[in-house]
Design a protein around this motif. Structure first.
Motif, PDB file in Angstrom:
ATOM      1  N   UNK A 205       6.140  -1.525  -2.763  1.00  0.00           N
ATOM      2  CA  UNK A 205       5.201  -2.622  -3.025  1.00  0.00           C
ATOM      3  C   UNK A 205       4.020  -2.140  -3.863  1.00  0.00           C
ATOM      4  N   UNK A 206       3.508  -0.960  -3.530  1.00  0.00           N
ATOM      5  CA  UNK A 206       2.389  -0.408  -4.301  1.00  0.00           C
ATOM      6  C   UNK A 206       2.819  -0.112  -5.735  1.00  0.00           C
ATOM      7  N   UNK A 207       4.027   0.415  -5.904  1.00  0.00           N
ATOM      8  CA  UNK A 207       4.543   0.676  -7.248  1.00  0.00           C
ATOM      9  C   UNK A 207       4.677  -0.614  -8.046  1.00  0.00           C
ATOM     10  N   UNK A 208       5.154  -1.659  -7.381  1.00  0.00           N
ATOM     11  CA  UNK A 208       5.298  -2.954  -8.034  1.00  0.00           C
ATOM     12  C   UNK A 208       3.943  -3.505  -8.472  1.00  0.00           C
ATOM     13  N   UNK A 209       2.938  -3.343  -7.612  1.00  0.00           N
ATOM     14  CA  UNK A 209       1.593  -3.825  -7.952  1.00  0.00           C
ATOM     15  C   UNK A 209       0.997  -3.039  -9.121  1.00  0.00           C
ATOM     16  N   UNK A 210       1.209  -1.722  -9.099  1.00  0.00           N
ATOM     17  CA  UNK A 210       0.697  -0.879 -10.187  1.00  0.00           C
ATOM     18  C   UNK A 210       1.344  -1.258 -11.517  1.00  0.00           C
ATOM     19  N   UNK A 211       2.684  -1.397 -11.478  1.00  0.00           N
ATOM     20  CA  UNK A 211       3.408  -1.786 -12.683  1.00  0.00           C
ATOM     21  C   UNK A 211       2.928  -3.141 -13.206  1.00  0.00           C
ATOM     22  N   UNK A 212       2.741  -4.082 -12.314  1.00  0.00           N
ATOM     23  CA  UNK A 212       2.312  -5.427 -12.706  1.00  0.00           C
ATOM     24  C   UNK A 212       0.922  -5.397 -13.345  1.00  0.00           C
ATOM     25  N   UNK A 213      -0.006  -4.633 -12.764  1.00  0.00           N
ATOM     26  CA  UNK A 213      -1.357  -4.550 -13.309  1.00  0.00           C
ATOM     27  C   UNK A 213      -1.354  -3.986 -14.724  1.00  0.00           C
ATOM     28  N   UNK A 214      -0.596  -2.911 -14.906  1.00  0.00           N
ATOM     29  CA  UNK A 214      -0.554  -2.259 -16.220  1.00  0.00           C
ATOM     30  C   UNK A 214       0.096  -3.170 -17.255  1.00  0.00           C
ATOM     31  N   UNK A 215       1.208  -3.799 -16.879  1.00  0.00           N
ATOM     32  CA  UNK A 215       1.926  -4.664 -17.814  1.00  0.00           C
ATOM     33  C   UNK A 215       1.062  -5.837 -18.254  1.00  0.00           C
ATOM     34  N   UNK A 216       0.371  -6.456 -17.314  1.00  0.00           N
ATOM     35  CA  UNK A 216      -0.482  -7.604 -17.656  1.00  0.00           C
ATOM     36  C   UNK A 216      -1.599  -7.197 -18.623  1.00  0.00           C
TER      37      UNK A 216
END
Length: 257
Positions: A205-216
């Motif tokens: 979940x933390x990895x998903x959140x990190x990826x989402x923040x960077x991508x956005x």
């Protein structure tokens, strides 16, 4: 868009070549400069009208360049002054039209001066020399635009956007280093691929959140269409050097921590 511009610059290049030939013809066989005064003034008036019209279009395109670059365009002369400083940020079609209008307006001024000087001095070859100068200016523009658009068609690394992307990525506290980063430009679209090292173990979940923040954040960059990010464990080595050299990037990494 890049392909269309490529076709356009090829056509302009052919026309420039024909103008060079005609210019050399007038140098070797100069026109009579002692013709009727009425024709002289008609030529001057037509050229001045052309300069005014091209200048108006040039200013309009200058404003468009500033809008694409996100710069203010207030003032009568601002589009002329600032647009040349921001021309690298313009879209290919806008850049082509702007540079073409620059040559058209500048060429009109050169033509007026050459006709007046030729009339006063009797040097008819000056009109041919003016044609050659204008054609050379067009060839320079054709070369610049051709190379830029050919790169856009083929798809090349976009170094400036790569630096911006790396700064955004390294601003994420969870990222310790960039193992690999590629920003590819295809036409006007930018595609970002990155392999990032993380400073500790995270849950899915933390990895998903990190990826989402960077991508956005990366998608907010101009012309970025898609982003692909992968994570690996930190290997303890500084891999990313970017554009500033090893010490500057390491210092930036330390400062953000």
């Amino acid at each position: 868009m890049n392909l269309v511009c490529l076709i356009a610059v090829i056509i302009v290049g052919i026309l420039s070549y024909e103008t060079v030939k005609e210019g050399f013809h007038h140098i070797i066989h100069p026109n009579d400069t002692d013709g009727p005064l009425l024709f002289f003034w008609i030529n001057i008036c037509v050229l001045i009208i052309g300069i005014v019209l091209e200048g108006t279009v040039l200013r309009k395109n200058g404003k468009e360049i500033l809008e694409e670059a996100g710069e203010s365009c207030k003032g009568l002369l601002t589009p002329f002054a600032k647009s040349y400083l921001n021309i690298s940020k313009a879209k290919p079609a806008t850049k082509l039209v702007f540079m073409d209008d620059t040559v058209a307006a500048g060429g009109g001024i050169i033509a007026v001066l050459s006709i007046i000087i030729a009339r006063l001095t009797g040097l008819g070859m000056l009109e041919g020399i003016a044609s050659v100068i204008i054609s050379i200016m067009m060839f320079i523009i054709v070369g610049i635009i051709f190379v830029e658009n050919a790169q856009g068609v083929l798809g090349i690394a976009h170094h400036e956007s790569e630096i911006h992307a790396s700064r955004i990525i390294l601003d994420e506290k969870a990222v310790s280093d960039i193992k690999r980063l590629a920003v590819i430009k295809e036409g006007e679209a930018l595609h970002i691929e990155a392999l990032l090292e993380l400073n500790k173990n995270f849950t899915l979940k933390e990895l998903s959140d990190i990826r989402k923040r960077i991508i956005l954040k990366l998608l907010d960059l101009s012309n970025v269409e898609d982003v692909n990010i992968e994570f690996i464990e930190d290997d303890g080595q500084q891999d990313w050097r970017g554009d500033s050299g090893p010490s500057a990037n390491i210092q930036y990494n330390e400062e953000r921590k």
